[in-house]
Write a protein that holds these residues in place. Structure first.
Motif, PDB file in Angstrom:
ATOM      1  N   GLU A  16       1.158  -1.700   0.060  1.00  0.00           N
ATOM      2  CA  GLU A  16      -0.110   0.060  -0.036  1.00  0.00           C
ATOM      3  C   GLU A  16       1.032   1.830  -0.261  1.00  0.00           C
ATOM      4  O   GLU A  16       0.490   2.295  -0.367  1.00  0.00           O
ATOM      5  CB  GLU A  16      -0.903  -0.201   1.110  1.00  0.00           C
ATOM      6  CG  GLU A  16      -0.471   0.075   2.874  1.00  0.00           C
ATOM      7  CD  GLU A  16      -1.787   0.138   3.303  1.00  0.00           C
ATOM      8  OE1 GLU A  16      -2.286  -0.285   3.837  1.00  0.00           O
ATOM      9  OE2 GLU A  16      -0.969  -0.275   4.786  1.00  0.00           O
ATOM     10  N   GLY A  19       1.987   1.923  -3.978  1.00  0.00           N
ATOM     11  CA  GLY A  19       0.601   1.893  -4.664  1.00  0.00           C
ATOM     12  C   GLY A  19      -0.156   1.251  -3.800  1.00  0.00           C
ATOM     13  O   GLY A  19      -0.910   1.129  -3.219  1.00  0.00           O
ATOM     14  N   LYS A  20      -1.119   0.051  -5.342  1.00  0.00           N
ATOM     15  CA  LYS A  20      -2.485  -0.187  -4.525  1.00  0.00           C
ATOM     16  C   LYS A  20      -2.196  -1.797  -5.751  1.00  0.00           C
ATOM     17  O   LYS A  20      -1.847  -1.624  -7.501  1.00  0.00           O
ATOM     18  CB  LYS A  20      -3.710   0.104  -6.074  1.00  0.00           C
ATOM     19  CG  LYS A  20      -4.598   1.585  -4.719  1.00  0.00           C
ATOM     20  CD  LYS A  20      -5.071   1.772  -5.564  1.00  0.00           C
ATOM     21  CE  LYS A  20      -6.136   1.578  -4.441  1.00  0.00           C
ATOM     22  NZ  LYS A  20      -7.698   2.173  -5.027  1.00  0.00           N
ATOM     23  N   ILE A  22      -4.155  -4.601  -8.554  1.00  0.00           N
ATOM     24  CA  ILE A  22      -5.709  -4.190  -9.191  1.00  0.00           C
ATOM     25  C   ILE A  22      -5.594  -5.765  -9.228  1.00  0.00           C
ATOM     26  O   ILE A  22      -5.553  -6.942 -10.039  1.00  0.00           O
ATOM     27  CB  ILE A  22      -4.505  -4.045 -10.966  1.00  0.00           C
ATOM     28  CG1 ILE A  22      -4.293  -2.724 -10.640  1.00  0.00           C
ATOM     29  CG2 ILE A  22      -6.387  -3.722 -11.778  1.00  0.00           C
ATOM     30  CD1 ILE A  22      -5.215  -0.816 -10.150  1.00  0.00           C
ATOM     31  N   SER A  27     -13.212  -6.554  -5.023  1.00  0.00           N
ATOM     32  CA  SER A  27     -13.697  -5.478  -5.264  1.00  0.00           C
ATOM     33  C   SER A  27     -15.108  -4.882  -5.062  1.00  0.00           C
ATOM     34  O   SER A  27     -15.347  -5.820  -4.775  1.00  0.00           O
ATOM     35  CB  SER A  27     -12.831  -5.021  -6.629  1.00  0.00           C
ATOM     36  OG  SER A  27     -13.428  -5.742  -7.449  1.00  0.00           O
ATOM     37  N   THR A  44      -8.772   1.354  -9.286  1.00  0.00           N
ATOM     38  CA  THR A  44      -7.877   2.394  -8.882  1.00  0.00           C
ATOM     39  C   THR A  44      -7.725   3.369  -9.909  1.00  0.00           C
ATOM     40  O   THR A  44      -8.985   3.819 -10.859  1.00  0.00           O
ATOM     41  CB  THR A  44      -6.041   2.311  -9.153  1.00  0.00           C
ATOM     42  OG1 THR A  44      -5.279   3.056  -8.499  1.00  0.00           O
ATOM     43  CG2 THR A  44      -5.530   1.884 -10.678  1.00  0.00           C
ATOM     44  N   THR A  45      -7.126   4.538  -9.949  1.00  0.00           N
ATOM     45  CA  THR A  45      -7.287   6.048 -10.736  1.00  0.00           C
ATOM     46  C   THR A  45      -5.496   6.495 -11.017  1.00  0.00           C
ATOM     47  O   THR A  45      -5.247   6.128 -10.428  1.00  0.00           O
ATOM     48  CB  THR A  45      -8.301   7.416  -9.544  1.00  0.00           C
ATOM     49  OG1 THR A  45      -7.130   7.511  -8.833  1.00  0.00           O
ATOM     50  CG2 THR A  45      -9.498   7.114  -9.560  1.00  0.00           C
ATOM     51  N   SER A  81       1.544   8.943 -11.712  1.00  0.00           N
ATOM     52  CA  SER A  81       0.815   7.507 -11.298  1.00  0.00           C
ATOM     53  C   SER A  81       0.938   6.305 -12.938  1.00  0.00           C
ATOM     54  O   SER A  81       0.712   6.631 -14.193  1.00  0.00           O
ATOM     55  CB  SER A  81       0.055   7.204 -10.311  1.00  0.00           C
ATOM     56  OG  SER A  81      -1.760   7.684 -11.506  1.00  0.00           O
ATOM     57  N   THR A  83       0.137   2.002 -14.439  1.00  0.00           N
ATOM     58  CA  THR A  83      -0.103   1.058 -13.775  1.00  0.00           C
ATOM     59  C   THR A  83      -0.668  -0.350 -14.945  1.00  0.00           C
ATOM     60  O   THR A  83      -0.044   0.328 -16.407  1.00  0.00           O
ATOM     61  CB  THR A  83      -2.503   1.026 -14.319  1.00  0.00           C
ATOM     62  OG1 THR A  83      -2.429   2.326 -12.911  1.00  0.00           O
ATOM     63  CG2 THR A  83      -3.066   0.147 -13.540  1.00  0.00           C
ATOM     64  N   HIS A 120      -0.539  -0.527 -10.086  1.00  0.00           N
ATOM     65  CA  HIS A 120      -0.405   0.293  -9.379  1.00  0.00           C
ATOM     66  C   HIS A 120       0.668   1.273  -9.207  1.00  0.00           C
ATOM     67  O   HIS A 120      -0.035   1.187  -7.960  1.00  0.00           O
ATOM     68  CB  HIS A 120      -2.244   1.407  -9.721  1.00  0.00           C
ATOM     69  CG  HIS A 120      -2.017   2.988  -9.110  1.00  0.00           C
ATOM     70  ND1 HIS A 120      -2.306   3.417 -10.831  1.00  0.00           N
ATOM     71  CD2 HIS A 120      -2.466   3.081  -8.654  1.00  0.00           C
ATOM     72  CE1 HIS A 120      -1.835   4.782 -10.722  1.00  0.00           C
ATOM     73  NE2 HIS A 120      -1.981   4.401  -8.848  1.00  0.00           N
ATOM     74  N   ASN A 122       2.282   4.590  -7.321  1.00  0.00           N
ATOM     75  CA  ASN A 122       1.530   5.947  -7.408  1.00  0.00           C
ATOM     76  C   ASN A 122       2.866   6.951  -7.508  1.00  0.00           C
ATOM     77  O   ASN A 122       3.667   6.129  -8.049  1.00  0.00           O
ATOM     78  CB  ASN A 122       1.842   5.955  -5.195  1.00  0.00           C
ATOM     79  CG  ASN A 122       0.851   5.442  -5.099  1.00  0.00           C
ATOM     80  OD1 ASN A 122      -0.086   5.060  -4.850  1.00  0.00           O
ATOM     81  ND2 ASN A 122       1.140   5.386  -3.426  1.00  0.00           N
TER      82      ASN A 122
END
Length: 172
Positions: A16, A19-20, A22, A27, A44-45, A81, A83, A120, A122
């Motif tokens: 974390e 990032g994240k 996916i 979810s 994610t954005t 960022s 992904t 993803h 950051n």
């Protein structure tokens, strides 16, 4: 300093700060298309708006890496960022670190995905470039574009050479 990195399975808690993950696991989803599809939304954005940038989708075709892999550099994207989503179902490896002007090697970690996960990164996370364990693996990559407009251009990538430490990544 010599460091041999052994990738750990990717997990939300350990990753974390970088990032994240996916994945559709755990979810939010909703049924769409008259019940013929489930939409897993907002996984994610993408952070790409610096100097009027836009989000862009790319496909990377990765070459297989040889192990142990010498980790002799890390890179970061200070203004957006990124992904990475595999198109196949083979695991891939990640090497990440925190830090501002240069990577803080005391935070360096290696992870292995389960083959169904993307990641993803950051904005500003130090990472080694894409590490595929199979040849010709395809990845969907989502990040920033300046649309070839000079006024929108930014410093896209900062590379840091690791010279005084010996860091090797083992195959998972």
């Amino acid at each position: 300093m010599e460091l041999n990195l052994k990738p750990k399975p990717l997990n939300t808690k350990e990753f974390e700060k970088f990032g994240k993950i996916i994945s559709i696991e755990n979810s939010k989803s909703k049924t769409i298309n008259n019940g013929y599809a489930k939409k897993h939304y907002e996984l994610t954005t993408i952070d790409s708006k610096e100097k009027n940038g836009q989000t862009a989708l790319h496909i990377y075709l990765a070459k297989k890496r040889e192990f142990p892999l010498k980790i002799d550099m890390l890179e970061k994207h200070p203004y957006f960022s990124q992904t990475f989503i595999p198109r196949g179902q083979n695991p891939f490896l990640l090497v990440v670190a925190l830090g501002n002007e240069q990577p803080d090697l005391s935070t360096i970690k290696a992870f292995v995905t389960n083959g169904n996960e993307g990641v993803h990164y950051n904005r500003g996370v130090w990472h080694f470039p894409l590490i595929s364990i199979e040849d010709n693996e395809q990845f969907i990559v989502i990040d920033r574009t300046d649309n070839n407009i000079k006024e929108n251009s930014i410093e896209e990538c900062i590379e840091f050479s690791i010279k005084n430490e010996k860091i090797n990544l083992q195959k998972a």
